[in-house]
Motif scaffolding. Structure first.
Motif, PDB file in Angstrom:
ATOM      1  N   ASP A 161       0.825  -1.207   0.000  1.00 25.35           N
ATOM      2  CA  ASP A 161       0.000   0.000   0.000  1.00 25.35           C
ATOM      3  C   ASP A 161       0.859   1.256   0.000  1.00 25.35           C
ATOM      4  N   LEU A 162       1.940   1.257   0.774  1.00 25.42           N
ATOM      5  CA  LEU A 162       2.824   2.423   0.825  1.00 25.42           C
ATOM      6  C   LEU A 162       3.407   2.702  -0.564  1.00 25.42           C
ATOM      7  N   ALA A 191      -9.381  -5.114   1.052  1.00 25.99           N
ATOM      8  CA  ALA A 191      -9.989  -4.238   2.058  1.00 25.99           C
ATOM      9  C   ALA A 191      -9.561  -2.788   1.871  1.00 25.99           C
ATOM     10  N   MET A 192      -8.345  -2.582   1.350  1.00 27.20           N
ATOM     11  CA  MET A 192      -7.850  -1.228   1.116  1.00 27.20           C
ATOM     12  C   MET A 192      -8.189  -0.721  -0.284  1.00 27.20           C
ATOM     13  N   GLY A 193      -8.906  -1.543  -1.054  1.00 28.73           N
ATOM     14  CA  GLY A 193      -9.304  -1.121  -2.390  1.00 28.73           C
ATOM     15  C   GLY A 193      -8.176  -1.164  -3.399  1.00 28.73           C
ATOM     16  N   ILE A 194      -7.166  -1.986  -3.146  1.00 31.74           N
ATOM     17  CA  ILE A 194      -6.013  -2.082  -4.047  1.00 31.74           C
ATOM     18  C   ILE A 194      -6.215  -3.252  -5.010  1.00 31.74           C
ATOM     19  N   GLN A 195      -6.263  -2.956  -6.286  1.00 32.38           N
ATOM     20  CA  GLN A 195      -6.428  -4.000  -7.288  1.00 32.38           C
ATOM     21  C   GLN A 195      -5.092  -4.678  -7.578  1.00 32.38           C
ATOM     22  N   TYR A 196      -5.135  -5.957  -7.912  1.00 35.75           N
ATOM     23  CA  TYR A 196      -3.903  -6.706  -8.163  1.00 35.75           C
ATOM     24  C   TYR A 196      -4.171  -7.817  -9.165  1.00 35.75           C
TER      25      TYR A 196
END
Length: 428
Positions: free
Chosen positions: A146-147, A245-250
């Motif tokens: 995330d960072l 949960a953080m809305g980060i697509q992968y």
């Protein structure tokens, strides 16, 4: 003889340095928000740090390190990557004993790798990196990712893609390793010389080969995801759950292995999808490296981190036409005419600078017209004009270069007046 910078290195000239400063300051601000602390390690280390930390079978250790012997006969190496050096410092200074755990660190450092220079790949490169030591939580893996994603997003990049994989724990990797050896052995002599060596030393790295990536055996190679034990599968699922949960697509890529021996469990890369960015799309890469601290003589300490090339980051910003907000304008330029006025100008510039105001003056003995031209080139917001007559009356003329308005200010009040002008006030 014509002297130039060594191949694979580049000068960062003043016109570009402010872009670097802006990017670095934004990254530092993000690290502060995430409660990461800066660490600075030496430019060179004992060669063994990288041999043990990075791995003897890696291209970095075998082909790319700048290694030399000092006058005491010690083998030293210019830092090729950041994780091993930070880990060495973690062990040496017993940071594992700090009351606040995990230890969350970041660095800006120059790295040195002897490889073929090309666009975005230098022999001396600048890297931002993050290392978290002391936690085996999947949520830390997600935080580190995330960072990195936040850095790109905050700087304005949108055409980026996160690719993740799991390399599993020791048991999972051993089973996968055996399967890879069995799969590639019949094709061993069809592979490049490096891969023939890797097959016995670190077969996982065969999957990362650029020369043999189109070999038919690559397409049917066993996937690490098929050999993850239940514990490794659960760990990977938790990492993905945290990212969601953080809305980060992968995107999950079973062939993502990274190029260093110390990785296990989570591995990831962030790539640019920007049009015209180039063939090498990776912007940042990292993963978990449980076991590295023990390899360097420390206690059982899990770790995870990443490295981000700053040259590549700036290239991506350029490819996406992201404008870096820079204020190149000088606050004020003092124009002096006459020897006595010149001496007073020295004093005025000194006073302004001591109060945090950007100020400059002529050092070329230019006439007044030449000094005004210099002020224009420096994009001065205000020009302070001082001649013999002004000096006799102890005043100085302040001219706004934006409006052309000119005001007379007492010399004794010039600092406070300029503060007022620069803040949008009246000045007196």
């Amino acid at each position: 003889m014509s002297l130039s910078a060594p191949r694979g290195t580049a000068d960062i000239l003043p016109k570009d340095a402010k872009k670097w400063q802006y990017v670095e300051q934004q990254i530092k601000s993000i690290c502060d928000n995430y409660n990461y602390q800066e660490i600075r390690t030496p430019l060179f280390e004992h060669t063994e740090v990288f041999q043990r930390g990075v791995g003897d079978s890696t291209d970095i250790v075998q082909k790319e390190m700048y290694t030399f012997e000092d006058r005491g006969g010690r083998s030293l190496t210019l830092r090729p990557e950041g994780t091993a050096a930070v880990s060495r410092a973690f062990v040496e200074h017993k940071l594992f004993g700090e009351p606040n755990q995990p230890v969350k660190l970041y660095y800006f450092a120059q790295m040195f790798r002897y490889e073929r220079p090309q666009k975005g790949r230098m022999r001396q490169l600048n890297q931002f990196g993050v290392e978290v030591l002391g936690s085996a939580s999947p949520s830390v893996d997600a935080e580190v990712i995330d960072l990195a994603m936040t850095v790109y997003r905050k700087l304005g990049l949108s055409s980026i893609k996160l690719v993740i994989n799991s390399l599993g724990d020791k048991e999972s990797r051993t089973n996968h390793r055996n399967a890879l050896v069995e799969h590639f052995s019949p094709h061993k002599h069809e592979l490049c010389a490096d891969c023939q060596t890797r097959l016995s030393q670190n077969p996982l790295r065969v999957l990362d080969c650029k020369k043999d990536r189109d070999h038919p055996a690559m397409k049917t190679a066993p996937s690490i995801l098929d050999y993850l034990n239940e514990e490794s599968k659960e760990y990977f699922e938790q990492v993905k759950t945290n990212l969601t949960a953080m809305g980060i697509q992968y995107v999950v890529d079973p062939n993502l292995v990274r190029g260093l021996d110390y990785y296990n469990h989570t591995a990831f890369e962030i790539m640019s999808d920007a049009e015209g960015f180039g063939a090498i799309t990776t912007l940042a890469g990292g993963g978990r490296y449980n076991g590295l601290i023990e390899e360097l003589g420390g206690p059982n300490t899990p770790g995870i981190g990443f490295g981000m090339g700053l040259e590549r980051l700036l290239m991506a910003l350029e490819a996406e036409k992201v404008e870096i907000p820079l204020d190149d304008a000088l606050d004020c330029y003092v124009v002096a005419v006459g020897n006595k006025a010149e001496l007073e100008a020295v004093k005025v510039v000194h006073q302004l600078r001591n109060e945090g105001i950007q100020a400059d003056k002529d050092y070329q003995n230019r006439k007044m017209k030449g000094q005004f031209k210099a002020a224009d080139r420096l994009q001065a917001k205000y020009v302070l004009i001082l001649g013999e007559s002004e000096l006799e009356r102890q005043v100085i003329n302040v001219k706004s270069m934006g409006t052309g308005e000119q005001t007379e200010v007492s010399l004794g009040n010039i600092v406070e007046a300029m503060k007022g002008y620069l803040q949008g006030g009246k000045g007196e």
